[in-house]
Design a protein around this motif. Structure first.
Motif, PDB file in Angstrom:
ATOM      1  N   SER A 102       9.261   5.917   4.636  1.00  0.00           N
ATOM      2  CA  SER A 102       8.173   5.880   3.659  1.00  0.00           C
ATOM      3  C   SER A 102       8.684   5.598   2.251  1.00  0.00           C
ATOM      4  CB  SER A 102       7.416   7.210   3.666  1.00  0.00           C
ATOM      5  OG  SER A 102       6.850   7.454   4.936  1.00  0.00           O
ATOM      6  N   VAL A 103       9.774   6.241   1.887  1.00  0.00           N
ATOM      7  CA  VAL A 103      10.346   6.015   0.559  1.00  0.00           C
ATOM      8  C   VAL A 103      10.781   4.554   0.436  1.00  0.00           C
ATOM      9  CG1 VAL A 103      12.251   6.577  -0.993  1.00  0.00           C
ATOM     10  CG2 VAL A 103      11.059   8.405   0.213  1.00  0.00           C
ATOM     11  N   MET A 128       7.732   2.319   0.012  1.00  0.00           N
ATOM     12  CA  MET A 128       7.160   2.454  -1.321  1.00  0.00           C
ATOM     13  C   MET A 128       8.028   1.725  -2.352  1.00  0.00           C
ATOM     14  SD  MET A 128       5.606   5.905  -2.933  1.00  0.00           S
ATOM     15  CE  MET A 128       4.600   5.857  -4.406  1.00  0.00           C
ATOM     16  N   THR A 129       9.329   1.895  -2.219  1.00  0.00           N
ATOM     17  CA  THR A 129      10.243   1.218  -3.143  1.00  0.00           C
ATOM     18  C   THR A 129      10.068  -0.289  -3.066  1.00  0.00           C
ATOM     19  OG1 THR A 129      11.849   3.012  -2.860  1.00  0.00           O
ATOM     20  CG2 THR A 129      12.658   0.946  -3.799  1.00  0.00           C
ATOM     21  N   ARG A 186       7.453  -1.971  -2.058  1.00  0.00           N
ATOM     22  CA  ARG A 186       6.175  -2.367  -2.642  1.00  0.00           C
ATOM     23  C   ARG A 186       6.257  -2.460  -4.162  1.00  0.00           C
ATOM     24  NH1 ARG A 186       3.705   1.172   1.007  1.00  0.00           N
ATOM     25  NH2 ARG A 186       3.406   2.704  -0.637  1.00  0.00           N
ATOM     26  N   SER A 187       7.042  -1.560  -4.748  1.00  0.00           N
ATOM     27  CA  SER A 187       7.136  -1.561  -6.211  1.00  0.00           C
ATOM     28  C   SER A 187       7.902  -2.772  -6.722  1.00  0.00           C
ATOM     29  CB  SER A 187       7.814  -0.280  -6.695  1.00  0.00           C
ATOM     30  OG  SER A 187       9.208  -0.348  -6.482  1.00  0.00           O
ATOM     31  N   LEU A 188       8.589  -3.472  -5.838  1.00  0.00           N
ATOM     32  CA  LEU A 188       9.408  -4.613  -6.264  1.00  0.00           C
ATOM     33  C   LEU A 188       8.647  -5.939  -6.217  1.00  0.00           C
ATOM     34  CD1 LEU A 188      12.775  -3.791  -4.466  1.00  0.00           C
ATOM     35  CD2 LEU A 188      12.246  -3.527  -6.895  1.00  0.00           C
TER      36      LEU A 188
END
Lengths: 214, 214
Positions: free
Chosen positions: B202-203, B206-207, B209-211
């Motif tokens: 999950s982390v 999420m990481t 997606r933030s990129l």
DNA sequence: GATTTACGATACTATCAAGTTTCGAAAACT
DNA sequence: AGTTTTCGAAACTTGATAGTATCGTAAATC
């Protein structure tokens, strides 16, 4: 005005006094509440300066201008004093942003937290976490009195954002909170980079980017 | 086969032996390298079980089947033993993913790290961080021997992804690493949620997606 | 005013652990 | 063989500190 100050009027978590000891009306001289406060404040000061491992009851007593006898009259041991002192601080210093705007809330929360950690309270906090790794009583207090209440409060705020449609329903709030606060804790404890408003802003931006497509 | 095992053949950081003490050819009986190893292993075992604050040299000596005299013959104090033991472990256990695919690398790195922290080494690690909050020598070793080398290695990998065009040039790698590892450290130390492969996944998601829009 | 309880100061005890020393034996070199 | 250095074992010293006990005094109730 700082972010922390601007939020300091928000609702704070009331910690119920555990002991029936407080100001019980009886015969003799009543408990000196001023001394009690001084002892708790002194405990935090010493803790913040030398860490729990090097905190002595003599140092707390001297700093508070109190007697060790008084400390042990009201607390069963050294850890109990420090834990209550930490809990008291938690109940005071938990400003939380709830402006109604998701992006704003995230940035303000991170900004306020970094400000909270900068300086005095940051060292207290580090000592708290360190103690929690060695002593189960501290670990329990850290989770129950600090981590969980803050997370619950934050989750309620984010739930409202979900209902307003600003936040997708399927977002894992636990994960979101870890993504927000994890990097802050990381830098606080590892000390490998600056922990300032710029960093808080960057973490907020990154968190928000991770939400747009989720 | 676990992620950690599958990566264990990757390059590891060689820690230079600080002391000239090692096996100096002289007259008398040479240093017992087996005992040295046993002492360092025992130090980690005790540390992991009770934390540094409760670690005693007697316990280390007994566990190692060695004498306290031997310990103090080669190390100046208790902290020196434990710090060298921690450094030794770092030089062994630092698998790092470098598959050439950005998404894959991120997931494998997080997966491997969580696996590393699960069980034995996680407790050692927690004790290390706790000690670093109370003792500057531990803090220095934690940054210099653990945090910084790993981050440098990771940054080199991500730099190559930038050159390949898989990662935008303007991405702040320090921030990226904090976003990846911060949440893991957070859960390790605060213990408010599960620390498992699902969380690592999950982390990572999420990481990543933030990129995409950065 | 008598009683009761808390207070600060201080001395005290008990424990625990860091680091040192001693000793006889073992393992190397010359 | 003699010398040198290390080893494990164990006794030892030293210092720190948690927690207790004593005592004279202060602040409340009855």
């Amino acid at each position: 005005m700082s972010v922390v100050e601007s939020l300091s009027n928000s609702m704070s978590i009331e910690v119920k006094e555990s002991c029936e000891e407080t100001a019980q009306r009886g015969r003799g001289r009543p408990r000196d509440e001023v001394a009690r406060t001084r002892i708790l404040e002194a405990a935090l000061e010493v803790l913040q300066e030398v860490g729990f491992a090097n905190t002595t009851t003599d140092a707390i007593a001297e700093r508070a201008g109190a007697s060790k006898a008084t400390i042990y009259r009201w607390w069963s041991n050294k850890a109990a004093v420090v834990i209550e002192a930490l809990r008291k601080q938690v109940s005071r210093d938990t400003p939380f942003a709830d402006t109604g705007d998701l992006v704003n809330d995230i940035h303000l929360q991170l900004q306020g937290f970094v400000e909270f950690l900068t300086g005095w309270r940051g060292r207290v906090f580090k000592a708290f976490i360190a103690a929690a790794q060695n002593d189960p009583a501290f670990a329990e207090s850290f989770r129950t009195d600090w981590i969980l209440p803050r997370r619950e409060e934050a989750k309620e705020i984010f739930e409202r954002h979900k209902e307003r449609g600003a936040l997708a329903k399927n977002v894992d709030l636990e994960l979101l909170l870890d993504a927000m606060y994890g990097p802050i804790y990381f830098r606080l404890l590892a000390g490998h980079g600056r922990l300032d408003a710029d960093f808080a802003k960057s973490v907020g931006d990154m968190t928000i980017r991770s939400l747009v497509t989720s």
